[in-house]
Scaffold this motif. Structure first.
Motif, PDB file in Angstrom:
ATOM      1  N   LYS A   1      -9.828 -26.500 -21.437  1.00  0.00           N
ATOM      2  CA  LYS A   1     -10.555 -26.429 -22.695  1.00  0.00           C
ATOM      3  C   LYS A   1      -9.977 -25.322 -23.586  1.00  0.00           C
ATOM      4  CE  LYS A   1     -15.399 -26.079 -24.135  1.00  0.00           C
ATOM      5  NZ  LYS A   1     -16.762 -25.875 -23.640  1.00  0.00           N
ATOM      6  N   VAL A   2      -9.658 -24.182 -22.979  1.00  0.00           N
ATOM      7  CA  VAL A   2      -9.077 -23.065 -23.732  1.00  0.00           C
ATOM      8  C   VAL A   2      -7.685 -23.436 -24.237  1.00  0.00           C
ATOM      9  CG1 VAL A   2      -8.244 -20.692 -23.525  1.00  0.00           C
ATOM     10  CG2 VAL A   2     -10.447 -21.323 -22.542  1.00  0.00           C
ATOM     11  N   ILE A   3      -6.873 -24.030 -23.395  1.00  0.00           N
ATOM     12  CA  ILE A   3      -5.517 -24.430 -23.792  1.00  0.00           C
ATOM     13  C   ILE A   3      -5.567 -25.507 -24.868  1.00  0.00           C
ATOM     14  CG2 ILE A   3      -3.352 -25.426 -22.938  1.00  0.00           C
ATOM     15  CD1 ILE A   3      -3.874 -22.546 -22.020  1.00  0.00           C
ATOM     16  N   ALA A   4      -6.565 -26.382 -24.824  1.00  0.00           N
ATOM     17  CA  ALA A   4      -6.719 -27.417 -25.855  1.00  0.00           C
ATOM     18  C   ALA A   4      -6.980 -26.780 -27.216  1.00  0.00           C
ATOM     19  CB  ALA A   4      -7.848 -28.361 -25.484  1.00  0.00           C
ATOM     20  N   LYS A   5      -7.737 -25.695 -27.241  1.00  0.00           N
ATOM     21  CA  LYS A   5      -7.969 -24.977 -28.503  1.00  0.00           C
ATOM     22  C   LYS A   5      -6.656 -24.431 -29.062  1.00  0.00           C
ATOM     23  CE  LYS A   5     -12.390 -24.936 -29.456  1.00  0.00           C
ATOM     24  NZ  LYS A   5     -12.929 -25.420 -30.709  1.00  0.00           N
ATOM     25  N   LEU A   6      -5.793 -23.952 -28.176  1.00  0.00           N
ATOM     26  CA  LEU A   6      -4.487 -23.455 -28.630  1.00  0.00           C
ATOM     27  C   LEU A   6      -3.657 -24.592 -29.218  1.00  0.00           C
ATOM     28  CD1 LEU A   6      -3.419 -20.995 -25.785  1.00  0.00           C
ATOM     29  CD2 LEU A   6      -4.166 -20.431 -28.092  1.00  0.00           C
ATOM     30  N   GLU A   7      -3.724 -25.752 -28.585  1.00  0.00           N
ATOM     31  CA  GLU A   7      -2.955 -26.896 -29.054  1.00  0.00           C
ATOM     32  C   GLU A   7      -3.491 -27.449 -30.376  1.00  0.00           C
ATOM     33  OE1 GLU A   7      -3.096 -29.486 -25.708  1.00  0.00           O
ATOM     34  OE2 GLU A   7      -1.588 -28.354 -24.583  1.00  0.00           O
ATOM     35  N   GLU A   8      -4.762 -27.173 -30.665  1.00  0.00           N
ATOM     36  CA  GLU A   8      -5.327 -27.582 -31.948  1.00  0.00           C
ATOM     37  C   GLU A   8      -4.816 -26.719 -33.098  1.00  0.00           C
ATOM     38  OE1 GLU A   8      -9.586 -27.597 -31.727  1.00  0.00           O
ATOM     39  OE2 GLU A   8      -9.626 -29.101 -30.130  1.00  0.00           O
ATOM     40  N   GLY A   9      -4.214 -25.594 -32.767  1.00  0.00           N
ATOM     41  CA  GLY A   9      -3.651 -24.747 -33.802  1.00  0.00           C
ATOM     42  C   GLY A   9      -4.282 -23.375 -33.923  1.00  0.00           C
TER      43      GLY A   9
ATOM     44  N   ARG B   1      -5.319 -14.912 -30.322  1.00  0.00           N
ATOM     45  CA  ARG B   1      -6.325 -13.882 -30.608  1.00  0.00           C
ATOM     46  C   ARG B   1      -7.673 -14.525 -30.930  1.00  0.00           C
ATOM     47  NH1 ARG B   1      -4.502  -9.435 -34.622  1.00  0.00           N
ATOM     48  NH2 ARG B   1      -3.370  -8.843 -32.752  1.00  0.00           N
ATOM     49  N   ALA B   2      -7.683 -15.586 -31.727  1.00  0.00           N
ATOM     50  CA  ALA B   2      -8.931 -16.251 -32.087  1.00  0.00           C
ATOM     51  C   ALA B   2      -9.587 -16.900 -30.875  1.00  0.00           C
ATOM     52  CB  ALA B   2      -8.666 -17.304 -33.169  1.00  0.00           C
ATOM     53  N   VAL B   3      -8.780 -17.533 -30.043  1.00  0.00           N
ATOM     54  CA  VAL B   3      -9.325 -18.180 -28.844  1.00  0.00           C
ATOM     55  C   VAL B   3      -9.860 -17.132 -27.869  1.00  0.00           C
ATOM     56  CG1 VAL B   3      -8.738 -19.612 -26.852  1.00  0.00           C
ATOM     57  CG2 VAL B   3      -7.858 -20.203 -29.101  1.00  0.00           C
ATOM     58  N   SER B   4      -9.157 -16.004 -27.747  1.00  0.00           N
ATOM     59  CA  SER B   4      -9.614 -14.971 -26.813  1.00  0.00           C
ATOM     60  C   SER B   4     -10.935 -14.360 -27.266  1.00  0.00           C
ATOM     61  CB  SER B   4      -8.551 -13.887 -26.642  1.00  0.00           C
ATOM     62  OG  SER B   4      -8.426 -13.131 -27.833  1.00  0.00           O
ATOM     63  N   THR B   5     -11.133 -14.186 -28.569  1.00  0.00           N
ATOM     64  CA  THR B   5     -12.425 -13.661 -29.027  1.00  0.00           C
ATOM     65  C   THR B   5     -13.526 -14.713 -28.926  1.00  0.00           C
ATOM     66  OG1 THR B   5     -11.837 -14.211 -31.311  1.00  0.00           O
ATOM     67  CG2 THR B   5     -11.431 -11.950 -30.579  1.00  0.00           C
ATOM     68  N   GLN B   6     -13.190 -15.971 -29.143  1.00  0.00           N
ATOM     69  CA  GLN B   6     -14.194 -17.033 -29.064  1.00  0.00           C
ATOM     70  C   GLN B   6     -14.724 -17.197 -27.640  1.00  0.00           C
ATOM     71  OE1 GLN B   6     -12.819 -20.881 -30.306  1.00  0.00           O
ATOM     72  NE2 GLN B   6     -14.740 -21.896 -29.789  1.00  0.00           N
ATOM     73  N   PHE B   7     -13.822 -17.207 -26.659  1.00  0.00           N
ATOM     74  CA  PHE B   7     -14.223 -17.409 -25.274  1.00  0.00           C
ATOM     75  C   PHE B   7     -14.422 -16.104 -24.500  1.00  0.00           C
ATOM     76  CE2 PHE B   7     -12.166 -21.479 -26.252  1.00  0.00           C
ATOM     77  CZ  PHE B   7     -13.158 -22.355 -25.845  1.00  0.00           C
TER      78      PHE B   7
END
Length: 110
Positions: A10-18, A22-28
């Motif tokens: 799920k986290v890697i999918a967020k990265l693939e969405e663009g 840093r944004a993904v790390s703060t979100q999760f």
């Protein structure tokens, strides 16, 4: 405790969405280095590599039976290792230190 593989995907999918790391790390609420390591390997490690024991269990049991009154440093000389490793091996095998019989203790003063 490690994160599940589903969550990692799920986290890697967020990265693939663009999204940025840093944004993904703060979100999760996950460290950036953790996300980077998940990009390299997403699977969960099942076992950790263990170093084999230097002292064989059967040989140590035989040594304890043959020389029950020896100190750990004397056993260490025979096994060519440290006295601490003998202590760890004895603890692993459940062999305790020798104890004095109750009858040889000093009597208590009344």
């Amino acid at each position: 405790m490690s994160y599940s593989e589903h969550f990692r995907r799920k986290v890697i999918a967020k990265l693939e969405e663009g999204y940025s790391i840093r944004a993904v790390s703060t979100q999760f609420e996950i460290d950036k280095n953790t996300i980077l390591s998940w990009k390299k390997r997403i699977e969960v490690k099942r076992t950790r590599p263990r170093k084999p024991f230097k002292i064989e269990d059967d040989a140590l049991r035989a040594d304890v039976e043959k020389y029950p009154d020896d100190y750990q440093y004397e056993r260490a000389v025979r096994f060519s290792c440290s006295a601490a490793s003998i202590g760890y091996a004895l603890k692993r095998l459940g062999i305790t230190m020798k104890k004095r019989p109750y009858a040889t203790h000093k009597p208590k003063n009344p």
